[in-house]
Design a protein around this motif. Structure first.
Motif, mmCIF file in Angstrom:
data_model
loop_
_atom_site.group_PDB
_atom_site.id
_atom_site.type_symbol
_atom_site.label_atom_id
_atom_site.label_comp_id
_atom_site.label_asym_id
_atom_site.label_seq_id
_atom_site.Cartn_x
_atom_site.Cartn_y
_atom_site.Cartn_z
ATOM 1 N N GLU A 165 58.966 40.560 33.873
ATOM 2 C CA GLU A 165 59.951 41.277 34.690
ATOM 3 C C GLU A 165 60.092 42.724 34.228
ATOM 4 O O GLU A 165 60.136 43.646 35.038
ATOM 5 C CB GLU A 165 61.317 40.574 34.608
ATOM 6 N N LEU B 88 70.974 40.771 42.291
ATOM 7 C CA LEU B 88 70.691 41.065 43.697
ATOM 8 C C LEU B 88 70.624 42.556 44.038
ATOM 9 O O LEU B 88 70.215 42.915 45.136
ATOM 10 C CB LEU B 88 71.676 40.356 44.644
ATOM 11 N N ALA C 260 63.688 40.744 44.748
ATOM 12 C CA ALA C 260 64.956 40.054 44.986
ATOM 13 C C ALA C 260 66.120 40.674 44.227
ATOM 14 O O ALA C 260 67.261 40.255 44.365
ATOM 15 C CB ALA C 260 64.805 38.593 44.603
ATOM 16 N N LEU D 176 66.520 40.420 41.043
ATOM 17 C CA LEU D 176 66.945 39.464 40.012
ATOM 18 C C LEU D 176 66.237 39.673 38.681
ATOM 19 O O LEU D 176 66.400 38.888 37.751
ATOM 20 C CB LEU D 176 66.704 38.038 40.506
ATOM 21 N N GLY D 177 65.435 40.735 38.568
ATOM 22 C CA GLY D 177 64.666 40.944 37.343
ATOM 23 C C GLY D 177 65.537 40.994 36.101
ATOM 24 O O GLY D 177 65.290 40.274 35.125
ATOM 25 N N ALA E 188 68.589 39.947 35.792
ATOM 26 C CA ALA E 188 69.295 38.676 35.630
ATOM 27 C C ALA E 188 68.386 37.648 34.946
ATOM 28 O O ALA E 188 68.819 36.896 34.062
ATOM 29 C CB ALA E 188 69.754 38.161 36.990
ATOM 30 N N VAL E 189 67.118 37.663 35.336
ATOM 31 C CA VAL E 189 66.156 36.753 34.713
ATOM 32 C C VAL E 189 66.003 37.083 33.225
ATOM 33 O O VAL E 189 66.059 36.207 32.358
ATOM 34 C CB VAL E 189 64.789 36.831 35.432
#
Ligand SMILES: Nc1ncnc2c1ncn2[C@@H]1O[C@H](COP(=O)(O)OP(=O)(O)O)[C@@H](O)[C@H]1O
Ligand SMILES: Nc1ncnc2c1ncn2[C@@H]1O[C@H](COP(=O)(O)OP(=O)(O)O)[C@@H](O)[C@H]1O
Ligand SMILES: [Mg+2]
Ligand SMILES: [Mg+2]
Lengths: 77, 148, 148
Positions: free
Chosen positions: B48, B98, B108, B110-111, B113-114
């Motif tokens: 990511e 998001l 998305a 979400l990088g 968040a991941v």
């Protein structure tokens, strides 16, 4: 004997990509087997040792079967 | 905390190198004898961060991505991933789940968040026009199955 | 010849990093999908060169080892391995098979011979007191070529 020799010779020219995939699948099977045996996830060293391979080679092989990272799955699954 | 090893890696920010960076980092992390799951977490977070350098930091050009990984005595791994790209104007906003500046619908948002869910700590610094630096930290807990 | 990818790696010259360097280079070379034999050749040559930096270049200290690998369009791989150690006073002599400055009997003096037999080209430059640089070159069989 001709068959075996041919196999050996062909073996030397096997592409790394195929051998990595084979190693990776074997590593995942070994992981399952050890997990069931000890009820605990094995380390990469334990897996490599069981397979009679070097840790580095197992690690590289695992990279060969990585699915393209999905941006959705990791968080919600 | 005593550092036991480190490595510095520099690669051109092209997508082929995302998988190479992941492989190099897992080979480095393997020194701590992690489980496959721990390795997968690290690889996903690295992916990511490196992808962000390539697609956001440099957008249409190809610039260098710098990776500096360190291993500490207490089984902590830190991975610094840095680009000299466009930078992030508002880091807090960028890290919100998001949030994305990608308009094609491919990303998305979400990088970060991941990275945060797979690593213990994610620190981001950035200067618009200068570049972005992400430091990922994870303490590996694996003790293995055999020596429980 | 057009370069398609490259990577720069810096590691402390300690023996744990010999296997890491080998792994990182295999991951890099794997992009060309070499045969198992070709990859084994590369790993062996890299091991010899990195070991030389560690045991001869730096002897009792630990200094940085720099690796710069490049892939070219025609399936050629070059790997530059460099240290800032003691250097080699007489390169020609050092490259002779069985020549070694190791007095403990641990080393066979075959490192350069191994590199030469496993790679297409080995180029050594060195400055006493400044360091040593080894460039290994190998052209890989293109896909399908040897593999009817
Ligand atoms: N290295 C970077 N350089 C510039 N901008 C970045 C970088 N990394 C992240 N960003 C910004 O932060 C946003 C959120 O990143 P992320 O959570 O990975 O989601 P996504 O990549 O799906 O957009 C990106 O859309 C981008 O605007
Ligand atoms: N990086 C280096 N720095 C200093 N001396 C070196 C280096 N690499 C090789 N040498 C010298 O060249 C000799 C031959 O190297 P090699 O063929 O690998 O044999 P060996 O390592 O077994 O001695 C070494 O004994 C050493 O004197
Ligand atoms: Mg992203
Ligand atoms: Mg040697």
């Amino acid at each position: 004997i001709g068959e075996i020799r041919r196999y050996l010779r062909d073996n030397n020219s096997i592409r790394v990509s195929r051998s990595l995939r084979d190693t990776a699948y074997k590593a995942m099977q070994t992981k399952e087997m050890l997990t069931n045996l000890h009820s605990k996830e094995p380390t990469i060293e334990e897996i490599a040792e069981t397979m009679g391979m070097k840790k580095e080679d197992v690690v590289l092989a695992l990279e060969a079967i990585v699915e393209p990272v999905s941006l959705f799955e990791p968080v919600y699954s | 905390m005593k550092q036991i090893n480190e490595m510095k890696l520099q690669i051109p920010g092209k997508s082929a190198n995302e998988s190479f960076a992941r492989a190099a980092l897992s080979a480095f992390a393997a020194q701590l004898d992690p489980t496959i799951d721990e390795l997968a977490d690290i690889k996903t977070a690295v992916s990511e961060a490196v992808t962000n350098c390539i697609v956001h930091g440099y957008r249409d050009e190809i610039g260098p991505v710098y990776i500096h990984a360190k291993l500490y005595e207490d089984n902590t791994l830190t991975i610094k991933i840095r680009d000299k790209g466009c930078g992030i104007p508002d880091i807090k906003q960028a890290m919100e789940p998001l949030f994305t500046t990608c308009t094609t619908g491919e990303r998305a948002g979400l990088g970060f968040a991941v990275m945060q869910s797979f690593m213990d700590k994610v620190r981001v610094t950035s200067k618009p026009g200068k570049g972005t630096c992400v430091v990922l930290t994870k303490k590996l807990l694996s003790k293995g199955a055999g020596n429980a």
